[in-house]
Write a protein that holds these residues in place. Structure first.
Motif, PDB file in Angstrom:
ATOM      1  N   PHE A  22       0.829  -1.205   0.000  1.00  0.00           N
ATOM      2  CA  PHE A  22       0.000   0.000   0.000  1.00  0.00           C
ATOM      3  C   PHE A  22       0.868   1.261   0.000  1.00  0.00           C
ATOM      4  CE2 PHE A  22      -3.619  -2.634   0.741  1.00  0.00           C
ATOM      5  CZ  PHE A  22      -4.742  -1.853   0.527  1.00  0.00           C
ATOM      6  N   ASN A  25       2.374   1.788  -3.425  1.00  0.00           N
ATOM      7  CA  ASN A  25       1.438   2.333  -4.396  1.00  0.00           C
ATOM      8  C   ASN A  25       1.308   3.848  -4.240  1.00  0.00           C
ATOM      9  OD1 ASN A  25      -0.490   2.416  -6.421  1.00  0.00           O
ATOM     10  ND2 ASN A  25      -2.152   1.726  -5.132  1.00  0.00           N
ATOM     11  N   ASP A 119      -4.528  -1.574  -7.324  1.00  0.00           N
ATOM     12  CA  ASP A 119      -5.563  -1.140  -6.376  1.00  0.00           C
ATOM     13  C   ASP A 119      -6.477  -2.306  -5.994  1.00  0.00           C
ATOM     14  OD1 ASP A 119      -4.998   1.508  -5.814  1.00  0.00           O
ATOM     15  OD2 ASP A 119      -5.986   2.248  -7.616  1.00  0.00           O
ATOM     16  N   ASN A 123      -6.101  -4.625  -2.391  1.00  0.00           N
ATOM     17  CA  ASN A 123      -7.246  -4.581  -1.482  1.00  0.00           C
ATOM     18  C   ASN A 123      -7.834  -5.966  -1.271  1.00  0.00           C
ATOM     19  OD1 ASN A 123      -8.288  -1.789  -0.477  1.00  0.00           O
ATOM     20  ND2 ASN A 123      -7.536  -1.380  -2.541  1.00  0.00           N
ATOM     21  N   PHE A 141      -4.270  -0.058   6.397  1.00  0.00           N
ATOM     22  CA  PHE A 141      -3.638  -0.249   5.091  1.00  0.00           C
ATOM     23  C   PHE A 141      -3.787   1.016   4.243  1.00  0.00           C
ATOM     24  CE2 PHE A 141      -4.743  -4.934   5.716  1.00  0.00           C
ATOM     25  CZ  PHE A 141      -3.456  -5.257   6.119  1.00  0.00           C
ATOM     26  N   HIS A 142      -4.983   1.594   4.258  1.00  0.00           N
ATOM     27  CA  HIS A 142      -5.213   2.814   3.477  1.00  0.00           C
ATOM     28  C   HIS A 142      -4.441   4.001   4.046  1.00  0.00           C
ATOM     29  CE1 HIS A 142      -8.432   1.467   0.646  1.00  0.00           C
ATOM     30  NE2 HIS A 142      -8.422   0.455   1.488  1.00  0.00           N
ATOM     31  N   PHE A 145      -1.119   3.897   2.506  1.00  0.00           N
ATOM     32  CA  PHE A 145      -1.137   4.462   1.162  1.00  0.00           C
ATOM     33  C   PHE A 145      -0.909   5.972   1.227  1.00  0.00           C
ATOM     34  CE2 PHE A 145      -3.516   6.679  -2.147  1.00  0.00           C
ATOM     35  CZ  PHE A 145      -3.005   6.113  -3.302  1.00  0.00           C
TER      36      PHE A 145
END
Length: 420
Positions: A22, A25, A119, A123, A141-142, A145
């Protein structure tokens, strides 16, 4: 979800690996964004052409999402994470080495495709790890990011200040991401991203083949549930897109502040968005997904109300901070719900939800732009306000399905749960 008493070391390593992916990314996207001015100067691309290329990148991302979903369901999310992250890590080089509009457009299409596929696959892997953990961890996790994006922005800005050639910076970024990917892939959880639905009473007399075949059949209303989750994602990400693209300009026009002060609006939104994602898992574990979405979007609505009617800078900044905090946990809860619908198409379901949500992220700023031709920008903010109020009303859509209570726990723990 039912809490497991212990989490094994394999699952903890997988969690760390997904954190890394994450962050990777977010870092890759920031590497492109921070170098946009340099790249457009090198390639001679106008602002209008750049806008078209960004739409091309977004379209390629949606294609990547739709392709990655079924492939992750068939081959496992860990394999798709590896393939998609590899494509994104290599494709980030393309914009830096582009020499003109054609090569830049092709490079951005490849980069967008890789990011879209990543993405969905990351996820899907996150849902699998969360299920093994037995408690909510998706929001964290987000948050990683966002943290990766912040790190990429800072390092990219430092490289620009030091006068590094954009190609050198992107090569180093690509190599670093590939090294992190190689270290993380062996730690991801193998196998399908979807759990076996709970077996009905008497299913012990049914052969394994029959059980697996039944698992492939969606429950009644499955398609409507996916569509409802996708609509929820559209509304939440529409609001996020408006905040990202219009917060600074709105504050400048509405209050007449200078550019530096206006920039604090998006800063307030971003800081609380990131901090909220680190806290949202605990809130979800204590009060449930529905509460996170319902009360979070109501908090965002309160923030938007302050933004629309506030005559003071501190109050407006408070509004944007409340908006970021309120929205922070909603998207992770929606993705968790999409990944736990109880069939073998979890990644495909997530690709549909994510794809429509991504359209909302793009559509929100565009809708506001069109409306400003007819009404003041402040009045146009009623669009995201209505969107989050609808989300609060329909928050029950993210309630766990029955299949979501299955947790990979030791057999004695599972037996104890069954006894109760």
């Amino acid at each position: 979800m039912v809490s497991a008493t212990t989490v094994d070391g394999r699952t903890r390593l997988a969690r760390g690996a997904v954190f890394t992916v994450f962050g990777l990314n977010g870092f890759l996207l920031a590497m492109w964004v921070v170098h946009i001015p340099v790249i457009t100067d090198r390639t001679g691309v106008s602002h209008s052409t750049l806008g078209m290329f960004i739409l091309l990148m977004a379209g390629a991302g949606i294609v990547g999402m739709r392709i990655a979903g079924p492939l992750a369901d068939r081959f496992g999310s860990s394999r798709l994470v590896g393939a998609a992250a590899f494509i994104a890590s290599v494709a980030v080089l393309g914009p830096g080495f582009a020499t003109g509009p054609v090569s830049l457009g092709a490079a951005l299409a490849c980069f967008g495709f890789g990011n879209g596929a990543l993405d969905v696959s990351m996820n899907a892997q996150a849902v699998q790890v969360e299920r093994a953990y037995g408690r909510p961890i998706m929001s964290a996790f987000h948050a990683l990011f966002s943290g990766g994006g912040l790190l990429g922005s800072l390092l990219g800005a430092a490289a620009l200040r030091a006068g590094w050639d954009v190609r050198v910076t992107l090569v180093l970024a690509s190599v670093a991401c590939l090294a992190l990917l190689a270290a993380s892939l062996p730690r991801l959880l193998p196998g399908p991203a979807t759990p076996h639905p709970p077996e009905p009473p008497g299913s012990e007399v049914i052969g394994p083949a029959h059980t697996e075949a039944a698992a492939d059949v969606p429950e009644p209303g499955h398609g409507r549930k996916v569509l409802a989750l996708a609509a929820l994602a559209f509304a939440v990400l529409l609001t996020e897109g408006v905040a990202s693209d219009w917060s600074t300009l709105h504050m400048r026009e509405h209050l007449g502040v200078d550019q530096a002060t206006a920039a604090l609006a998006f800063g307030a939104f971003s800081v609380t968005m990131t901090a909220g994602r680190f806290a949202a898992d605990r809130v979800s574990g204590a009060f449930g997904r529905v509460a996170v979405v319902r009360y979070g979007t109501l908090l965002a609505a309160l923030g938007l109300g302050l933004i629309m009617f506030s005559p003071f800078t501190p109050l407006t900044l408070t509004g944007w901070a409340l908006c970021g905090l309120g929205l922070s946990g909603s998207v992770p809860q929606i993705f968790t719900a999409a990944g736990n619908l109880g069939t073998r198409t979890a990644a495909t379901d997530m690709s549909r939800v994510f794809g429509l949500g991504y359209l909302g992220l793009l559509a929100g700023p565009a809708i506001i732009g069109w409306l400003t031709e007819l009404i003041p920008l402040t009045t146009a903010m009623v669009v995201p306000l209505i969107a989050v109020l609808l989300c609060a009303w329909q928050a029950g859509v993210v309630a766990p399905a029955e299949a979501d209570i299955t947790v990979e726990a030791p057999s004695d723990t599972r037996a104890s749960d069954d006894a109760h």
